[in-house]
Write a protein that holds these residues in place. Structure first.
Motif, PDB file in Angstrom:
ATOM      1  N   ILE A  27     -40.843 -10.293 -19.356  1.00  6.48           N
ATOM      2  CA  ILE A  27     -40.612 -10.317 -20.797  1.00  6.48           C
ATOM      3  C   ILE A  27     -40.605 -11.745 -21.345  1.00  6.48           C
ATOM      4  CG2 ILE A  27     -38.099 -10.301 -20.695  1.00  6.48           C
ATOM      5  CD1 ILE A  27     -40.218  -8.280 -23.162  1.00  6.48           C
ATOM      6  N   ILE A  28     -40.205 -12.715 -20.547  1.00 10.46           N
ATOM      7  CA  ILE A  28     -40.181 -14.105 -21.014  1.00 10.46           C
ATOM      8  C   ILE A  28     -41.595 -14.605 -21.267  1.00 10.46           C
ATOM      9  CG2 ILE A  28     -39.578 -16.482 -20.374  1.00 10.46           C
ATOM     10  CD1 ILE A  28     -37.157 -15.229 -18.882  1.00 10.46           C
ATOM     11  N   VAL A  29     -42.489 -14.369 -20.327  1.00 13.74           N
ATOM     12  CA  VAL A  29     -43.882 -14.770 -20.507  1.00 13.74           C
ATOM     13  C   VAL A  29     -44.494 -13.980 -21.664  1.00 13.74           C
ATOM     14  CG1 VAL A  29     -46.167 -14.811 -19.436  1.00 13.74           C
ATOM     15  CG2 VAL A  29     -44.173 -15.487 -18.112  1.00 13.74           C
ATOM     16  N   PHE A  30     -44.187 -12.696 -21.749  1.00 12.09           N
ATOM     17  CA  PHE A  30     -44.706 -11.875 -22.843  1.00 12.09           C
ATOM     18  C   PHE A  30     -44.310 -12.454 -24.196  1.00 12.09           C
ATOM     19  CE2 PHE A  30     -43.811  -8.638 -26.056  1.00 12.09           C
ATOM     20  CZ  PHE A  30     -45.095  -8.156 -26.256  1.00 12.09           C
ATOM     21  N   ASN A  31     -43.044 -12.797 -24.365  1.00 13.75           N
ATOM     22  CA  ASN A  31     -42.586 -13.350 -25.637  1.00 13.75           C
ATOM     23  C   ASN A  31     -43.274 -14.672 -25.956  1.00 13.75           C
ATOM     24  OD1 ASN A  31     -40.847 -11.267 -26.360  1.00 13.75           O
ATOM     25  ND2 ASN A  31     -39.170 -12.143 -25.178  1.00 13.75           N
ATOM     26  N   ALA A  32     -43.574 -15.453 -24.937  1.00 11.23           N
ATOM     27  CA  ALA A  32     -44.230 -16.741 -25.151  1.00 11.23           C
ATOM     28  C   ALA A  32     -45.693 -16.587 -25.550  1.00 11.23           C
ATOM     29  CB  ALA A  32     -44.121 -17.596 -23.891  1.00 11.23           C
ATOM     30  N   ILE A  33     -46.393 -15.598 -24.982  1.00 10.63           N
ATOM     31  CA  ILE A  33     -47.850 -15.518 -25.197  1.00 10.63           C
ATOM     32  C   ILE A  33     -48.274 -14.406 -26.146  1.00 10.63           C
ATOM     33  CG2 ILE A  33     -48.295 -16.519 -22.936  1.00 10.63           C
ATOM     34  CD1 ILE A  33     -49.148 -13.740 -21.968  1.00 10.63           C
ATOM     35  N   SER A  34     -47.338 -13.613 -26.638  1.00  6.81           N
ATOM     36  CA  SER A  34     -47.738 -12.459 -27.449  1.00  6.81           C
ATOM     37  C   SER A  34     -48.383 -12.840 -28.779  1.00  6.81           C
ATOM     38  CB  SER A  34     -46.541 -11.546 -27.706  1.00  6.81           C
ATOM     39  OG  SER A  34     -45.552 -12.228 -28.450  1.00  6.81           O
ATOM     40  N   SER A  35     -48.154 -14.061 -29.258  1.00  4.58           N
ATOM     41  CA  SER A  35     -48.748 -14.462 -30.530  1.00  4.58           C
ATOM     42  C   SER A  35     -50.087 -15.186 -30.348  1.00  4.58           C
ATOM     43  CB  SER A  35     -47.786 -15.357 -31.309  1.00  4.58           C
ATOM     44  OG  SER A  35     -47.544 -16.548 -30.600  1.00  4.58           O
ATOM     45  N   PHE A  36     -50.557 -15.326 -29.121  1.00  5.24           N
ATOM     46  CA  PHE A  36     -51.842 -15.984 -28.872  1.00  5.24           C
ATOM     47  C   PHE A  36     -52.982 -15.172 -29.490  1.00  5.24           C
ATOM     48  CE2 PHE A  36     -51.349 -18.962 -25.036  1.00  5.24           C
ATOM     49  CZ  PHE A  36     -50.079 -19.324 -25.413  1.00  5.24           C
ATOM     50  N   LYS A  37     -54.001 -15.870 -29.952  1.00 13.00           N
ATOM     51  CA  LYS A  37     -55.206 -15.228 -30.478  1.00 13.00           C
ATOM     52  C   LYS A  37     -56.377 -15.648 -29.598  1.00 13.00           C
ATOM     53  CE  LYS A  37     -53.069 -13.624 -34.094  1.00 13.00           C
ATOM     54  NZ  LYS A  37     -52.332 -12.440 -33.810  1.00 13.00           N
ATOM     55  N   LEU A  38     -57.128 -14.672 -29.105  1.00  9.54           N
ATOM     56  CA  LEU A  38     -58.307 -14.949 -28.301  1.00  9.54           C
ATOM     57  C   LEU A  38     -59.543 -14.596 -29.109  1.00  9.54           C
ATOM     58  CD1 LEU A  38     -56.020 -14.763 -26.165  1.00  9.54           C
ATOM     59  CD2 LEU A  38     -57.742 -13.930 -24.587  1.00  9.54           C
ATOM     60  N   ARG A  39     -60.531 -15.501 -29.091  1.00 12.57           N
ATOM     61  CA  ARG A  39     -61.740 -15.303 -29.871  1.00 12.57           C
ATOM     62  C   ARG A  39     -62.943 -15.729 -29.031  1.00 12.57           C
ATOM     63  NH1 ARG A  39     -65.061 -18.236 -33.443  1.00 12.57           N
ATOM     64  NH2 ARG A  39     -64.022 -20.188 -32.943  1.00 12.57           N
ATOM     65  N   LYS A  40     -63.975 -14.936 -29.090  1.00 10.31           N
ATOM     66  CA  LYS A  40     -65.206 -15.285 -28.388  1.00 10.31           C
ATOM     67  C   LYS A  40     -65.958 -16.269 -29.267  1.00 10.31           C
ATOM     68  CE  LYS A  40     -69.442 -13.434 -26.471  1.00 10.31           C
ATOM     69  NZ  LYS A  40     -70.294 -12.272 -26.298  1.00 10.31           N
ATOM     70  N   LYS A  41     -66.084 -17.500 -28.783  1.00 12.22           N
ATOM     71  CA  LYS A  41     -66.737 -18.551 -29.564  1.00 12.22           C
ATOM     72  C   LYS A  41     -68.257 -18.488 -29.419  1.00 12.22           C
ATOM     73  CE  LYS A  41     -65.955 -23.380 -30.606  1.00 12.22           C
ATOM     74  NZ  LYS A  41     -65.210 -24.573 -30.200  1.00 12.22           N
ATOM     75  N   ASP A  42     -68.726 -18.358 -28.201  1.00 10.06           N
ATOM     76  CA  ASP A  42     -70.140 -18.113 -27.924  1.00 10.06           C
ATOM     77  C   ASP A  42     -70.231 -17.304 -26.639  1.00 10.06           C
ATOM     78  OD1 ASP A  42     -70.184 -19.934 -25.681  1.00 10.06           O
ATOM     79  OD2 ASP A  42     -70.493 -21.592 -27.059  1.00 10.06           O
ATOM     80  N   GLU A  43     -71.400 -17.152 -26.092  1.00 11.51           N
ATOM     81  CA  GLU A  43     -71.596 -16.242 -24.962  1.00 11.51           C
ATOM     82  C   GLU A  43     -70.757 -16.599 -23.742  1.00 11.51           C
ATOM     83  OE1 GLU A  43     -72.561 -12.820 -23.487  1.00 11.51           O
ATOM     84  OE2 GLU A  43     -73.273 -13.408 -25.461  1.00 11.51           O
ATOM     85  N   ASN A  44     -70.448 -17.890 -23.546  1.00 16.85           N
ATOM     86  CA  ASN A  44     -69.686 -18.301 -22.366  1.00 16.85           C
ATOM     87  C   ASN A  44     -68.321 -18.903 -22.684  1.00 16.85           C
ATOM     88  OD1 ASN A  44     -71.741 -17.572 -20.542  1.00 16.85           O
ATOM     89  ND2 ASN A  44     -72.788 -19.508 -20.884  1.00 16.85           N
ATOM     90  N   THR A  45     -67.945 -18.974 -23.949  1.00 15.79           N
ATOM     91  CA  THR A  45     -66.723 -19.681 -24.326  1.00 15.79           C
ATOM     92  C   THR A  45     -65.732 -18.760 -25.020  1.00 15.79           C
ATOM     93  OG1 THR A  45     -68.064 -21.664 -24.680  1.00 15.79           O
ATOM     94  CG2 THR A  45     -65.824 -21.703 -25.546  1.00 15.79           C
ATOM     95  N   VAL A  46     -64.490 -18.826 -24.566  1.00 13.59           N
ATOM     96  CA  VAL A  46     -63.386 -18.097 -25.199  1.00 13.59           C
ATOM     97  C   VAL A  46     -62.428 -19.145 -25.747  1.00 13.59           C
ATOM     98  CG1 VAL A  46     -61.410 -16.580 -24.816  1.00 13.59           C
ATOM     99  CG2 VAL A  46     -63.588 -16.092 -23.700  1.00 13.59           C
ATOM    100  N   GLU A  47     -62.121 -19.037 -27.039  1.00 14.38           N
ATOM    101  CA  GLU A  47     -61.175 -19.954 -27.670  1.00 14.38           C
ATOM    102  C   GLU A  47     -59.814 -19.284 -27.751  1.00 14.38           C
ATOM    103  OE1 GLU A  47     -61.790 -22.730 -31.326  1.00 14.38           O
ATOM    104  OE2 GLU A  47     -61.090 -20.773 -32.057  1.00 14.38           O
ATOM    105  N   ILE A  48     -58.802 -19.971 -27.243  1.00 11.17           N
ATOM    106  CA  ILE A  48     -57.440 -19.453 -27.258  1.00 11.17           C
ATOM    107  C   ILE A  48     -56.629 -20.291 -28.233  1.00 11.17           C
ATOM    108  CG2 ILE A  48     -55.357 -19.059 -25.912  1.00 11.17           C
ATOM    109  CD1 ILE A  48     -57.173 -18.735 -23.461  1.00 11.17           C
ATOM    110  N   THR A  49     -56.094 -19.634 -29.256  1.00  5.97           N
ATOM    111  CA  THR A  49     -55.250 -20.307 -30.231  1.00  5.97           C
ATOM    112  C   THR A  49     -53.805 -20.020 -29.858  1.00  5.97           C
ATOM    113  OG1 THR A  49     -56.967 -19.891 -31.882  1.00  5.97           O
ATOM    114  CG2 THR A  49     -54.819 -20.601 -32.696  1.00  5.97           C
ATOM    115  N   TYR A  50     -53.021 -21.097 -29.729  1.00  6.05           N
ATOM    116  CA  TYR A  50     -51.644 -20.959 -29.261  1.00  6.05           C
ATOM    117  C   TYR A  50     -50.690 -21.691 -30.209  1.00  6.05           C
ATOM    118  CZ  TYR A  50     -52.355 -25.679 -27.472  1.00  6.05           C
ATOM    119  OH  TYR A  50     -52.622 -27.013 -27.366  1.00  6.05           O
ATOM    120  N   PRO A  51     -49.404 -21.266 -30.262  1.00  6.01           N
ATOM    121  CA  PRO A  51     -48.471 -21.842 -31.228  1.00  6.01           C
ATOM    122  C   PRO A  51     -47.772 -23.130 -30.788  1.00  6.01           C
ATOM    123  CG  PRO A  51     -47.463 -19.981 -30.152  1.00  6.01           C
ATOM    124  CD  PRO A  51     -48.877 -20.061 -29.644  1.00  6.01           C
TER     125      PRO A  51
END
Length: 122
Positions: A27-51
């Motif tokens: 639950i501690i890790v869940f609370n820390a990462i639950s607000s992350f946003k993952l977006r596919k930037k291009d075919e090989n890149t994933v952008e992770i937005t974190y607080p």
């Protein structure tokens, strides 16, 4: 290694499934990462937005688990991760004391009442 196409929908479905597992496992890790946003930037890149940096460090603990599973699921093994900090994702925990202090700014008499009656705002 294969690099099959995957969609942002695939990414978000797997991310939500991973969050569901984290909620029961850690639950501690869940609370820390639950607000992350993952977006596919291009075919090989994933952008992770974190607080925050502390949330990012918690994510680093489980990053391998998520991306290892995801790469096998979509059969795409050349994924590169980019990070982007966004403080607007930060969740603030509002306590009874914070609510009281906000109202006391509006009406200073509440502060006097708190001094007299010693309200329990824990």
């Amino acid at each position: 290694m294969p690099s099959n196409h995957f969609t942002e929908t695939d990414l978000n479905i797997e991310w939500n499934n991973f969050l569901g597992e984290m909620q029961t496992k850690d639950i501690i890790v869940f609370n820390a990462i639950s607000s992350f946003k993952l977006r596919k930037k291009d075919e090989n890149t994933v952008e992770i937005t974190y607080p925050s940096e502390s949330a990012k460090s918690e994510f680093e603990k489980v990053r391998g688990d998520f991306f290892n599973h995801f790469m096998h699921k979509v059969s795409h093994f050349n994924i590169v991760v980019e990070y982007k900090n966004d403080v607007t994702l930060k969740k603030e925990i509002v306590t009874k004391r914070k609510i009281f202090d906000k109202f006391a700014e509006i009406n200073p008499i509440l502060k006097d009442l708190d001094d007299i009656f010693k309200f329990d705002l824990n």
